[in-house]
Design a protein around this motif. Structure first.
Motif, PDB file in Angstrom:
ATOM      1  N   VAL A 148       0.848  -1.190   0.000  1.00 39.86           N
ATOM      2  CA  VAL A 148       0.000   0.000   0.000  1.00 39.86           C
ATOM      3  C   VAL A 148       0.886   1.242   0.000  1.00 39.86           C
ATOM      4  N   VAL A 149       0.616   2.151  -0.919  1.00 40.92           N
ATOM      5  CA  VAL A 149       1.295   3.442  -0.904  1.00 40.92           C
ATOM      6  C   VAL A 149       0.210   4.498  -0.737  1.00 40.92           C
ATOM      7  N   ILE A 150       0.311   5.281   0.325  1.00 40.17           N
ATOM      8  CA  ILE A 150      -0.758   6.229   0.614  1.00 40.17           C
ATOM      9  C   ILE A 150      -0.196   7.647   0.712  1.00 40.17           C
ATOM     10  N   VAL A 151      -0.804   8.541  -0.066  1.00 40.32           N
ATOM     11  CA  VAL A 151      -0.451   9.952   0.033  1.00 40.32           C
ATOM     12  C   VAL A 151      -1.398  10.566   1.044  1.00 40.32           C
ATOM     13  N   THR A 152      -0.877  11.333   1.974  1.00 42.82           N
ATOM     14  CA  THR A 152      -1.782  11.944   2.942  1.00 42.82           C
ATOM     15  C   THR A 152      -1.286  13.319   3.362  1.00 42.82           C
ATOM     16  N   HIS A 153      -2.267  14.174   3.626  1.00 43.63           N
ATOM     17  CA  HIS A 153      -1.963  15.491   4.157  1.00 43.63           C
ATOM     18  C   HIS A 153      -1.927  15.453   5.673  1.00 43.63           C
ATOM     19  N   ASN A 154      -2.446  14.347   6.187  1.00 46.85           N
ATOM     20  CA  ASN A 154      -2.681  14.252   7.615  1.00 46.85           C
ATOM     21  C   ASN A 154      -1.527  13.485   8.244  1.00 46.85           C
ATOM     22  N   MET A 155      -0.668  14.205   8.970  1.00 46.06           N
ATOM     23  CA  MET A 155       0.542  13.562   9.491  1.00 46.06           C
ATOM     24  C   MET A 155       0.224  12.540  10.566  1.00 46.06           C
ATOM     25  N   GLN A 156      -0.836  12.793  11.341  1.00 48.77           N
ATOM     26  CA  GLN A 156      -1.230  11.797  12.339  1.00 48.77           C
ATOM     27  C   GLN A 156      -1.609  10.494  11.639  1.00 48.77           C
ATOM     28  N   GLN A 157      -2.278  10.649  10.497  1.00 47.83           N
ATOM     29  CA  GLN A 157      -2.669   9.452   9.772  1.00 47.83           C
ATOM     30  C   GLN A 157      -1.434   8.673   9.315  1.00 47.83           C
ATOM     31  N   ALA A 158      -0.462   9.382   8.773  1.00 43.68           N
ATOM     32  CA  ALA A 158       0.768   8.715   8.342  1.00 43.68           C
ATOM     33  C   ALA A 158       1.412   8.018   9.539  1.00 43.68           C
ATOM     34  N   ALA A 159       1.450   8.711  10.672  1.00 43.31           N
ATOM     35  CA  ALA A 159       2.087   8.144  11.856  1.00 43.31           C
ATOM     36  C   ALA A 159       1.316   6.920  12.340  1.00 43.31           C
ATOM     37  N   ARG A 160      -0.032   6.979  12.265  1.00 45.48           N
ATOM     38  CA  ARG A 160      -0.855   5.883  12.766  1.00 45.48           C
ATOM     39  C   ARG A 160      -0.770   4.641  11.906  1.00 45.48           C
ATOM     40  N   CYS A 161      -0.821   4.808  10.573  1.00 47.09           N
ATOM     41  CA  CYS A 161      -1.093   3.606   9.794  1.00 47.09           C
ATOM     42  C   CYS A 161       0.009   3.207   8.816  1.00 47.09           C
ATOM     43  N   SER A 162       1.178   3.824   8.869  1.00 46.02           N
ATOM     44  CA  SER A 162       2.195   3.410   7.903  1.00 46.02           C
ATOM     45  C   SER A 162       3.418   2.802   8.583  1.00 46.02           C
ATOM     46  N   ASP A 163       4.121   1.963   7.810  1.00 42.44           N
ATOM     47  CA  ASP A 163       5.378   1.390   8.296  1.00 42.44           C
ATOM     48  C   ASP A 163       6.544   2.299   7.942  1.00 42.44           C
ATOM     49  N   ARG A 164       6.470   2.862   6.741  1.00 42.49           N
ATOM     50  CA  ARG A 164       7.547   3.725   6.251  1.00 42.49           C
ATOM     51  C   ARG A 164       6.928   5.043   5.854  1.00 42.49           C
ATOM     52  N   THR A 165       7.695   6.102   5.956  1.00 42.63           N
ATOM     53  CA  THR A 165       7.210   7.400   5.530  1.00 42.63           C
ATOM     54  C   THR A 165       8.263   8.073   4.663  1.00 42.63           C
ATOM     55  N   ALA A 166       7.798   8.622   3.560  1.00 41.84           N
ATOM     56  CA  ALA A 166       8.680   9.396   2.688  1.00 41.84           C
ATOM     57  C   ALA A 166       8.232  10.842   2.735  1.00 41.84           C
ATOM     58  N   PHE A 167       9.179  11.751   2.962  1.00 43.03           N
ATOM     59  CA  PHE A 167       8.846  13.173   2.983  1.00 43.03           C
ATOM     60  C   PHE A 167       9.320  13.810   1.698  1.00 43.03           C
ATOM     61  N   PHE A 168       8.366  14.407   0.967  1.00 46.17           N
ATOM     62  CA  PHE A 168       8.661  15.086  -0.291  1.00 46.17           C
ATOM     63  C   PHE A 168       8.596  16.580  -0.069  1.00 46.17           C
ATOM     64  N   TYR A 169       9.500  17.291  -0.730  1.00 44.99           N
ATOM     65  CA  TYR A 169       9.423  18.748  -0.678  1.00 44.99           C
ATOM     66  C   TYR A 169       9.951  19.316  -1.985  1.00 44.99           C
TER      67      TYR A 169
END
Lengths: 289, 287
Positions: B235-256
């Motif tokens: 699963v690859v999920i794009v989210t604006h909600n950082m809590q959501q990323a923290a809650r439901c992902s194993d890995r996080t990629a930060f794009f800027y």
């Protein structure tokens, strides 16, 4: 006590009321000028035509010249036949053309196609008749129902094409993307998802086009020609309400004039029915599209 | 969009953070772990919309059967990146790309690759739920299979129930299968869209802000669902909600600004990021 600063002086208030009344009057007059002709047409058709409508008008063939009575049964069936044939010719080209414009065409190509469609919309209907006369009547050496159907069908193409394009563009992009993301081939996405979503709008466009061509006379003069008997073979001339109305109204006989009015009333009722169908269809289109 | 501070200020009371100039390449620590199967192996991937470069030399390995979240401020390229994973850009005129993007070893942009076949394996769920308005709930779920030629009624029936169960929607709709898909609530519609994606049996599911239009209860349901999906799907999920990323992902990629700034285990990104830009973003100082 001073008057409220928000209260205009009585003179200014009078002037403003007068101005407002004058402009409202002009606008109402313009609106009436738009609606009035429709009521005039319906009024005269009802007054002149309704009294001439009888059962035999719908069931009998025209009587030979000079005899009183008879009807336009063959012309009514002829008009319906021609409309059906026009639909067969006009709808596929129009709908697929509209699909091309909305889904495939490049901006440059689309500009040219839309321009061509708009010019075609403006081509005088008698010119369509002459063109089809050259293509289908001269080579086969006979006027025919086919030629009339093709002439009307060609007139439908640009109308159907533009309305199809308009309703397809209204289908939200998100449905296309959702379908593509399911691994559905693009042509299936367009035919099954996009066109199906817009189907009611496309149908409405087809009926609008039919209403527009149902009363056309000029393209039929050189193609369908007209026929005082039943048409048993589409390769032969066929009668149509506008043709019959035209022939009867320029004749010197009172009874034929009477029948021309009746024919005009029936034709008008047919077109009105098509337009009402469109209104009903597009009323609940708001909710689904 | 706010500009990044040259050096990130350290909030009072926070653990000290190394303040250093951003490294030229993204820090990707030791992710993924050696033993993990790689779903997407992406190298030097750049993309342009006309003249504007939207993605700059992205290099990342996304592990199979993990949930990878992509975060970043608006316009950072995260949606663009997600949509390039199943070739959704193909129909956008004027896009151009460089670099390689492999999915389980297969080059997705290689010569002659059929984008339709790619999308059958890499499904996508969108921000706004979009069940097809002319179709019933059952037809929505099965449309992908049917249009790809599946006629066998027993297979269709089985896949219908299986997909709806997987999307945690079966119990709510099993008696309403012939009702229009659009008759459901917003959260149910989004789960219907997930069921629709699962029905064609992809191995990867891309989600583009799937909860941003949903209320917290519906969001929680989708997040629970993501947790169960991870057992079988990448699963690859794009989210604006950082809590959501923290809650439901194993890995996080930060794009800027079109770059991958940092990619690591989610816990590390949110507790002890290596990059000051990441730190500034996840602590809410910009974005």
């Amino acid at each position: 006590m001073d008057a409220s600063p928000y209260l205009p002086s009585p003179r200014f208030a009078r002037w403003r009321r007068w101005k407002s009344g004058a402009i409202t009057g002009i606008l109402v007059a313009c609106a009436l000028a738009v609606i009035a002709p429709l009521f005039l047409v319906i009024y005269f058709l009802l007054v002149r035509g309704y009294s001439s409508l009888d059962w035999s008008f719908f069931t009998q063939l025209p009587k030979p010249t000079g005899e009183v009575g008879g009807g336009m049964a063959n012309a009514i069936v002829g008009t319906l036949t021609l409309l059906a044939m026009a639909t067969v010719v006009g709808v596929p080209f129009g709908v697929f053309g509209g699909i091309y414009l909305a889904e495939y065409g490049s901006d440059r190509a689309n500009d040219w196609i839309r321009f061509a469609a708009d010019v075609l919309n403006g081509v005088p209907s008698i010119v369509w008749g002459m063109v089809v006369y050259l293509i289908l009547v001269v080579p086969f050496k006979t006027f025919s129902a086919y030629a009339g159907g093709v002439a009307l069908g060609l007139m439908m193409v640009p109308l159907v094409m533009r309305t199809t394009e308009e309703v397809l563009v209204l289908v939200p992009q998100s449905y296309r993307e959702a379908a593509l993301a399911l691994g559905i081939a693009r042509w299936k996405v367009i035919m099954v998802i996009v066109v199906r979503t817009a189907l009611k709008g496309i149908g409405t466009g087809v009926i609008v086009a039919l209403a527009r061509i149902a009363g056309e006379t000029a393209p039929l003069l050189f193609t369908a020609l007209g026929n005082n008997f039943w048409n048993h073979n589409l390769k032969e001339p066929i009668s149509a309400l506008p043709l019959q109305i035209f022939a009867y109204s320029i004749s010197p006989y009172d009874d034929w004039h009477r029948q021309a009015w009746a024919g005009a009333l029936v034709l008008m009722a047919l077109i009105l029915a098509l337009n009402i169908t469109v209104r009903v269809l597009s009323r609940d289109r708001q909710s689904t599209l | 969009m706010s500009t990044l501070p040259e050096t990130a200020r350290i909030p009072a009371g926070a653990a000290p953070v190394r303040v250093a100039a951003a490294p030229a390449t993204a820090s990707t620590a030791d992710v993924p772990v050696e033993a993990e199967e790689v779903a997407f192996d992406i190298r030097n991937f750049s993309m342009w919309y006309g003249q504007r470069q939207a993605l700059q030399e992205i290099t990342i390995k996304i592990s199979a059967r993990k949930v990878t979240a992509i975060i970043g401020p608006s316009g950072c390229g995260k949606s663009t990146f997600l949509r390039s994973l199943n070739r959704m850009h193909d129909l956008t005129p004027g896009t151009r790309l460089e670099g390689t993007l492999r999915h389980f070893g297969n080059d997705l942009y290689g010569p002659g690759i059929d984008a339709t076949a790619v999308r059958r394996r890499v499904g996508m769920v969108f921000q706004k739920s979009n069940p097809f308005p002319t179709m019933s709930i059952a037809d929505n779920v099965l449309v992908g299979l049917r249009l790809n030629g599946m006629r066998d009624r027993s297979v269709l029936q089985e896949r219908l129930e299986q997909s709806l169960r997987m999307a945690a929607l079966w119990d709510e709709v099993k008696d309403l299968l012939n009702r229009p898909g659009t008759s459901l609530s917003g959260g149910q519609q989004q789960r219907l869209c997930i069921a629709r994606s699962l029905a064609v049996q992809p191995d990867t599911l891309l989600m583009d802000e799937p909860c941003s239009a949903l209320d917290p209860i519906a969001t929680a349901k989708i997040e629970d669902l993501i947790q169960t999906l991870r057992e079988k799907y990448t699963v690859v999920i794009v989210t604006h909600n950082m809590q959501q990323a923290a809650r439901c992902s194993d890995r996080t990629a930060f794009f800027y600004m079109g770059r991958l700034i940092e990619f690591d285990n989610t816990r590390k990104i949110f507790t002890n990021p290596s990059n000051p830009q990441t730190e500034a973003y996840v602590s809410g100082r910009f974005g």
